[in-house]
Design a protein around this motif. Structure first.
Motif, PDB file in Angstrom:
ATOM      1  N   ARG A  42      37.202  19.320  -3.954  1.00  0.00           N
ATOM      2  CA  ARG A  42      36.413  20.497  -4.584  1.00  0.00           C
ATOM      3  C   ARG A  42      35.763  20.109  -6.023  1.00  0.00           C
ATOM      4  NH1 ARG A  42      36.237  26.059  -4.151  1.00  0.00           N
ATOM      5  NH2 ARG A  42      35.605  26.902  -6.132  1.00  0.00           N
ATOM      6  N   VAL A  43      34.565  20.403  -6.113  1.00  0.00           N
ATOM      7  CA  VAL A  43      33.840  19.807  -7.301  1.00  0.00           C
ATOM      8  C   VAL A  43      33.210  21.119  -8.205  1.00  0.00           C
ATOM      9  CG1 VAL A  43      31.913  18.498  -8.129  1.00  0.00           C
ATOM     10  CG2 VAL A  43      33.468  17.482  -6.471  1.00  0.00           C
ATOM     11  N   GLY A  44      33.419  21.212  -9.317  1.00  0.00           N
ATOM     12  CA  GLY A  44      32.825  22.271 -10.103  1.00  0.00           C
ATOM     13  C   GLY A  44      31.840  21.427 -10.959  1.00  0.00           C
ATOM     14  N   PHE A  45      31.067  22.085 -11.862  1.00  0.00           N
ATOM     15  CA  PHE A  45      30.001  21.604 -12.901  1.00  0.00           C
ATOM     16  C   PHE A  45      30.362  22.328 -14.127  1.00  0.00           C
ATOM     17  CE2 PHE A  45      27.841  20.699  -9.025  1.00  0.00           C
ATOM     18  CZ  PHE A  45      27.380  19.575  -8.961  1.00  0.00           C
ATOM     19  N   SER A  46      30.100  21.231 -15.291  1.00  0.00           N
ATOM     20  CA  SER A  46      30.076  21.938 -16.494  1.00  0.00           C
ATOM     21  C   SER A  46      29.023  21.301 -17.156  1.00  0.00           C
ATOM     22  CB  SER A  46      31.266  21.551 -17.468  1.00  0.00           C
ATOM     23  OG  SER A  46      31.017  21.498 -18.847  1.00  0.00           O
ATOM     24  N   ALA A  47      28.360  22.292 -17.827  1.00  0.00           N
ATOM     25  CA  ALA A  47      26.938  21.990 -18.444  1.00  0.00           C
ATOM     26  C   ALA A  47      26.837  22.208 -19.998  1.00  0.00           C
ATOM     27  CB  ALA A  47      25.768  22.653 -17.890  1.00  0.00           C
ATOM     28  N   ARG A  73      28.622  25.611  -7.612  1.00  0.00           N
ATOM     29  CA  ARG A  73      27.409  25.002  -8.436  1.00  0.00           C
ATOM     30  C   ARG A  73      27.418  26.355  -9.372  1.00  0.00           C
ATOM     31  NH1 ARG A  73      22.681  25.303  -4.030  1.00  0.00           N
ATOM     32  NH2 ARG A  73      23.223  23.421  -2.719  1.00  0.00           N
ATOM     33  N   SER A  74      28.403  27.063  -9.546  1.00  0.00           N
ATOM     34  CA  SER A  74      28.228  28.287 -10.642  1.00  0.00           C
ATOM     35  C   SER A  74      28.470  27.590 -12.091  1.00  0.00           C
ATOM     36  CB  SER A  74      29.215  29.137 -10.561  1.00  0.00           C
ATOM     37  OG  SER A  74      30.674  28.603 -10.514  1.00  0.00           O
ATOM     38  N   GLY A  75      28.864  26.512 -12.402  1.00  0.00           N
ATOM     39  CA  GLY A  75      28.706  26.148 -13.793  1.00  0.00           C
ATOM     40  C   GLY A  75      27.559  25.323 -14.177  1.00  0.00           C
ATOM     41  N   LEU A  76      26.583  25.128 -13.358  1.00  0.00           N
ATOM     42  CA  LEU A  76      25.242  24.686 -13.813  1.00  0.00           C
ATOM     43  C   LEU A  76      24.318  25.805 -14.369  1.00  0.00           C
ATOM     44  CD1 LEU A  76      24.405  22.802 -10.338  1.00  0.00           C
ATOM     45  CD2 LEU A  76      24.834  22.141 -12.260  1.00  0.00           C
ATOM     46  N   PRO A  77      23.226  25.412 -14.990  1.00  0.00           N
ATOM     47  CA  PRO A  77      22.508  26.223 -15.662  1.00  0.00           C
ATOM     48  C   PRO A  77      21.799  27.311 -14.719  1.00  0.00           C
ATOM     49  CG  PRO A  77      21.938  24.208 -16.455  1.00  0.00           C
ATOM     50  CD  PRO A  77      22.879  23.953 -15.425  1.00  0.00           C
ATOM     51  N   GLU A  78      21.501  28.452 -14.815  1.00  0.00           N
ATOM     52  CA  GLU A  78      21.010  29.419 -14.086  1.00  0.00           C
ATOM     53  C   GLU A  78      19.818  28.887 -13.186  1.00  0.00           C
ATOM     54  OE1 GLU A  78      20.198  33.968 -13.725  1.00  0.00           O
ATOM     55  OE2 GLU A  78      21.614  33.120 -15.305  1.00  0.00           O
ATOM     56  N   GLY A  79      18.689  28.346 -14.133  1.00  0.00           N
ATOM     57  CA  GLY A  79      17.462  27.786 -13.695  1.00  0.00           C
ATOM     58  C   GLY A  79      17.728  26.882 -12.343  1.00  0.00           C
ATOM     59  N   ALA A  80      18.655  26.010 -12.643  1.00  0.00           N
ATOM     60  CA  ALA A  80      18.765  24.938 -11.910  1.00  0.00           C
ATOM     61  C   ALA A  80      19.330  25.314 -10.535  1.00  0.00           C
ATOM     62  CB  ALA A  80      19.788  23.806 -12.466  1.00  0.00           C
ATOM     63  N   GLN A  81      20.206  26.443 -10.537  1.00  0.00           N
ATOM     64  CA  GLN A  81      21.052  26.709  -9.522  1.00  0.00           C
ATOM     65  C   GLN A  81      19.813  27.420  -8.635  1.00  0.00           C
ATOM     66  OE1 GLN A  81      24.100  29.242 -10.019  1.00  0.00           O
ATOM     67  NE2 GLN A  81      24.935  28.738 -11.895  1.00  0.00           N
ATOM     68  N   ARG A  82      18.968  28.196  -9.150  1.00  0.00           N
ATOM     69  CA  ARG A  82      17.859  28.876  -8.541  1.00  0.00           C
ATOM     70  C   ARG A  82      17.042  27.901  -7.895  1.00  0.00           C
ATOM     71  NH1 ARG A  82      17.308  33.325 -12.450  1.00  0.00           N
ATOM     72  NH2 ARG A  82      15.449  32.073 -13.186  1.00  0.00           N
ATOM     73  N   LEU A  83      16.720  26.875  -8.540  1.00  0.00           N
ATOM     74  CA  LEU A  83      15.895  25.766  -7.747  1.00  0.00           C
ATOM     75  C   LEU A  83      16.536  25.004  -6.610  1.00  0.00           C
ATOM     76  CD1 LEU A  83      14.350  24.080 -11.057  1.00  0.00           C
ATOM     77  CD2 LEU A  83      13.140  25.129  -9.350  1.00  0.00           C
ATOM     78  N   LEU A  84      17.886  24.720  -6.795  1.00  0.00           N
ATOM     79  CA  LEU A  84      18.434  24.326  -5.796  1.00  0.00           C
ATOM     80  C   LEU A  84      18.536  25.000  -4.650  1.00  0.00           C
ATOM     81  CD1 LEU A  84      21.431  22.634  -7.412  1.00  0.00           C
ATOM     82  CD2 LEU A  84      19.611  21.539  -6.551  1.00  0.00           C
ATOM     83  N   ALA A  85      18.770  26.648  -4.706  1.00  0.00           N
ATOM     84  CA  ALA A  85      18.867  27.531  -3.745  1.00  0.00           C
ATOM     85  C   ALA A  85      17.479  27.521  -2.937  1.00  0.00           C
ATOM     86  CB  ALA A  85      19.249  28.869  -4.365  1.00  0.00           C
ATOM     87  N   LEU A  86      16.462  27.349  -3.882  1.00  0.00           N
ATOM     88  CA  LEU A  86      15.223  27.210  -3.232  1.00  0.00           C
ATOM     89  C   LEU A  86      14.834  26.120  -2.427  1.00  0.00           C
ATOM     90  CD1 LEU A  86      13.004  29.336  -3.679  1.00  0.00           C
ATOM     91  CD2 LEU A  86      12.017  27.789  -5.298  1.00  0.00           C
ATOM     92  N   ALA A  87      15.236  24.924  -2.960  1.00  0.00           N
ATOM     93  CA  ALA A  87      15.057  23.636  -2.252  1.00  0.00           C
ATOM     94  C   ALA A  87      15.850  23.699  -0.910  1.00  0.00           C
ATOM     95  CB  ALA A  87      15.723  22.592  -2.979  1.00  0.00           C
ATOM     96  N   ASP A  88      16.953  24.328  -0.948  1.00  0.00           N
ATOM     97  CA  ASP A  88      17.775  24.467   0.358  1.00  0.00           C
ATOM     98  C   ASP A  88      17.125  25.759   1.430  1.00  0.00           C
ATOM     99  OD1 ASP A  88      19.458  22.851  -0.400  1.00  0.00           O
ATOM    100  OD2 ASP A  88      21.104  24.118  -1.417  1.00  0.00           O
ATOM    101  N   ALA A  89      16.599  26.624   0.606  1.00  0.00           N
ATOM    102  CA  ALA A  89      16.069  27.661   1.697  1.00  0.00           C
ATOM    103  C   ALA A  89      14.702  27.234   2.311  1.00  0.00           C
ATOM    104  CB  ALA A  89      15.798  28.855   0.938  1.00  0.00           C
ATOM    105  N   VAL A  90      13.903  26.603   1.573  1.00  0.00           N
ATOM    106  CA  VAL A  90      12.774  26.149   2.220  1.00  0.00           C
ATOM    107  C   VAL A  90      12.654  24.728   2.925  1.00  0.00           C
ATOM    108  CG1 VAL A  90      10.263  26.119   2.277  1.00  0.00           C
ATOM    109  CG2 VAL A  90      11.750  27.599   0.574  1.00  0.00           C
ATOM    110  N   PRO A  91      12.727  24.707   4.259  1.00  0.00           N
ATOM    111  CA  PRO A  91      12.712  23.259   4.810  1.00  0.00           C
ATOM    112  C   PRO A  91      11.535  22.540   4.456  1.00  0.00           C
ATOM    113  CG  PRO A  91      12.367  24.859   6.515  1.00  0.00           C
ATOM    114  CD  PRO A  91      12.533  25.617   5.082  1.00  0.00           C
TER     115      PRO A  91
END
Ligand SMILES: Nc1ncnc2c1ncn2[C@@H]1O[C@H](COP(=O)(O)OP(=O)(O)OP(=O)(O)O)[C@@H](O)[C@H]1O
Ligand SMILES: [Mg+2]
Lengths: 252, 375
Positions: free
Chosen positions: B47-52, B82-100
């Motif tokens: 299990r991996v968490g992040f700290s920014a 991913r909750s430890g990541l900056p919020e903007g980066a989290q959103r970008l990652l979610a977007l990248a995953d959502a759109v094939p």
């Protein structure tokens, strides 16, 4: 509910790898107005297109009076389709024909009525949908809401046994929308036909529906009479009816 | 400060790790320090968490790196929080995953090998040929329905296509065939003059125009004019859901839309062919009279003597076959058009290409058949 006129049995449909219908089971009661609600992009139009055989399920059956239309084609499918009328979400008018020819098209093709009689019926129906005097215009000269009402007239002119309406009032001003809702309610009451309506207008849904079904993630998560739907405790349905962005449905 | 990445394994929490991101993660700052040690440090972690906390400025480099990292971790079955990541980066990652990724959106065609491309194109061509055969089958069924008087189509539509495909094509067919006749005569005359056989220009122009060239030129003109128009018209109807609307009315688009176009073109193309033949011979005549000092009567007599009736028949057969092919190519690409405006453009282009290729292939086949039959 008695014998349903249309029945979806475990219907699956995907586009590429996007699952749109995921084991959909749905029964459309005969001689009633059924309203299907659900999120934008949730597969309502796809469901409607399955009812009339414009799309075929990857898996499952769609029974119209007990006959599986997913297995039919050619003449047999055309025979069943002639029992339907359909209003498309974007109108789908024939661009090369005038409004009058569009609305009269089903009469010309499927009846032996004379030209005068067709003209009379077309004008009358156009007046009913609030478009007097547009007979000679071309579809390209109409606004979006006007096109939709011409499509509505075309769907109704043969007085078919089953009419499918894909968002009949979206894009109309509130007064015209209410007039169209009344038209749907009154013609249904008068003719006793089966109507299936897709709607985003919750208030109107409760006014015109005898039966409401909510489509969510490819399945029906709640259905019943308007009263049953109001009392249904399902949190997703409740959020949808409230129309707020917080709740179990996440906007992403 | 350069980008750095460190793994901390907190004591007491078995199998857990926290990845610390530090420094400026920008495209200019180079690869993050410590990235190569990640692999060994994360061995046995579930299990991996992040700290920014120490993260400075960042741009698209961060989400790109994180996405690759998350993928690699997910493949190993590691849970990523991913909750430890900056919020903007989290959103970008979610977007990248959502759109094939859009298929074909990346331009890597240049990297394809020649053989690979050749294979792909061959398969695509075979697929088109297969679809055309299936479409032809449907058209034959529709014709059969018509023969039994059960097909629905409007005679008015048929006449409209006759008008558009036939009458309105006259000027361009006249011009092109006249010029082709003149070119044939010129080119032929240069050679024939060497033998003092100028008169045979009439035979050359007459036979080649009437037997194939008239039909080929008309076919190609019609593929560009009418085949493209069919594809654009039916494609637009497809986009506009008009074809679906027809289907819901229990009317077969094959009968209602394709049949009148097919019949009109099969009727008009041979007629235009005959007209093109006449214009071609006329072109040859102009050159012969103007340049070669052959009289009109001589030229006509020579044409008459050398062109046999079967040349005319074979020309007409070409015309009929081309009519079928051009109409089918146009209608097929229109009916199979995707649901967007750009798809209509593609359908039109494909209709012309398929039409012309089909014309040339059919000419080759007919020529061989005629050769074998000795006509
Ligand atoms: N012909 C098609 N090809 C590929 N995907 C399609 C096709 N038709 C619909 N879809 C996909 O199916 C999903 C459901 O579409 P549908 O049109 O049924 O939504 P809807 O519920 O009617 O939405 P709205 O209320 O906005 O009209 C969408 O995500 C859409 O991308
Ligand atoms: Mg829709």
């Amino acid at each position: 509910m008695g014998c349903p006129i249309i029945e979806f049995v475990d219907v699956h449909k995907s586009f590429r790898n996007q699952k749109v219908l995921d084991g959909l089971n749905l029964r459309i009661p005969r001689s009633k107005t059924t309203v299907i609600i659900g999120r934008s992009g949730g597969g309502k139009s796809v469901t409607l297109k399955h009812m009339i055989g414009l799309m075929r399920p990857d898996l499952g059956q769609i029974l119209v009076d007990g006959e599986d239309i997913a297995a039919l084609d050619g003449e047999d499918l055309d025979r069943i389709r002639r029992r339907f009328g359909m209003l498309f979400q974007e109108g789908a008018l024939f661009d090369s024909l005038t409004v009058a020819d569009n609305v009269g098209f089903p009469l010309v093709e499927h009846t032996a009525l004379g030209r005068e009689e067709i003209r009379r019926r077309v004008s009358e129906l156009l007046r009913t949908v609030g478009l007097p005097g547009v007979e000679e215009k071309m579809p390209a000269e109409l606004s979006g809401g006007m096109r939709k009402r011409v499509g509505l007239a075309r769907a109704l002119i043969l007085e078919p046994e089953i009419v499918l309406f894909d968002e009949p009032t979206s894009g109309l001003d509130p007064i015209m929308a209410d007039a169209i809702d009344r038209l749907i309610r009154d013609t249904q009451a008068e003719s006793g036909r089966t109507y299936v309506v897709i709607s985003h207008d919750i208030r109107a849904t409760f006014e015109i529906a005898h039966h409401i079904a909510m489509l969510y993630e490819g399945r029906i998560i709640a259905e019943g009479s308007p009263d049953e739907i109001r009392r249904n405790p399902n949190p997703i349905l409740a959020q949808f009816l409230r129309g707020t962005a917080d709740g179990p449905i996440q906007v992403q | 400060m350069a980008a750095r990445i460190e793994v901390e394994i907190p004591a007491g929490a078995a199998g857990e790790a926290v990845i610390h991101l530090a420094g400026d993660w920008t495209l200019g700052s180079g690869p993050p320090a410590g990235a190569d040690a990640l692999d060994s440090r994360l061995d046995g972690v579930a299990r991996v968490g992040f700290s920014a906390a120490a993260l400075g400025a960042w741009d698209s480099m961060l989400p790109v790196f994180l996405r690759a990292l998350c993928r690699a971790l997910a493949e190993r079955g590691v849970v990523v929080d991913r909750s430890g990541l900056p919020e903007g980066a989290q959103r970008l990652l979610a977007l990248a995953d959502a759109v094939p990724a859009r298929v074909g959106g990346r331009r890597d065609g240049a990297g394809q090998r020649f053989l690979e491309r050749l294979g792909g194109d061959t398969l695509a061509f075979l697929a088109t040929a297969g679809r055309m055969l299936a479409f032809l089958g449907d058209a034959v069924l529709a014709l059969w329905a018509l023969a039994r008087g059960r097909a629905r189509f409007r005679f008015r539509d048929f006449l409209a296509v006759v008008q558009e495909a036939g009458a309105e094509a006259f000027p361009i067919v006249s011009l092109i065939s006249l010029l082709v006749g003149m070119i044939l005569a010129f080119v032929g005359a240069v050679q024939l003059q060497l033998f003092g056989a100028e008169l045979y220009v009439a035979s050359l122009v007459g036979i080649s125009m009437i037997r194939v060239m008239g039909a080929i030129m008309t076919g190609i003109i019609m593929a560009g004019r009418t085949g493209a128009a069919f594809a654009a018209r039916l494609g637009t109807m497809q986009v506009n859901e008009e074809i679906d609307a027809l289907r819901t009315l229990g009317i077969s688009p094959m009968e209602f839309l394709v049949l009148p176009r097919l019949l009109a073109l099969v009727l008009m193309l041979p007629l235009l062919c005959v007209y093109a033949d006449v214009m071609g011979v006329l072109g040859g005549l102009l050159v012969a009279v103007g340049v070669l000092d052959i009289s009109v009567a001589q030229y006509m007599a020579q044409t008459w003597a050398s062109v046999r009736p079967q040349d005319l028949w074979i020309g007409l057969v070409h015309g009929v076959v081309f009519g079928v092919l051009v109409a089918l190519a146009g209608c097929m690409h229109g009916m199979h058009c995707g649901r967007s405006a750009s798809a209509v453009g593609d359908a039109t282009t494909s209709a012309v290409v398929t039409g012309i290729v089909a014309i040339i292939v059919a000419t080759a086949v007919i020529t061989v058949v005629c050769n074998v039959l000795g006509v």
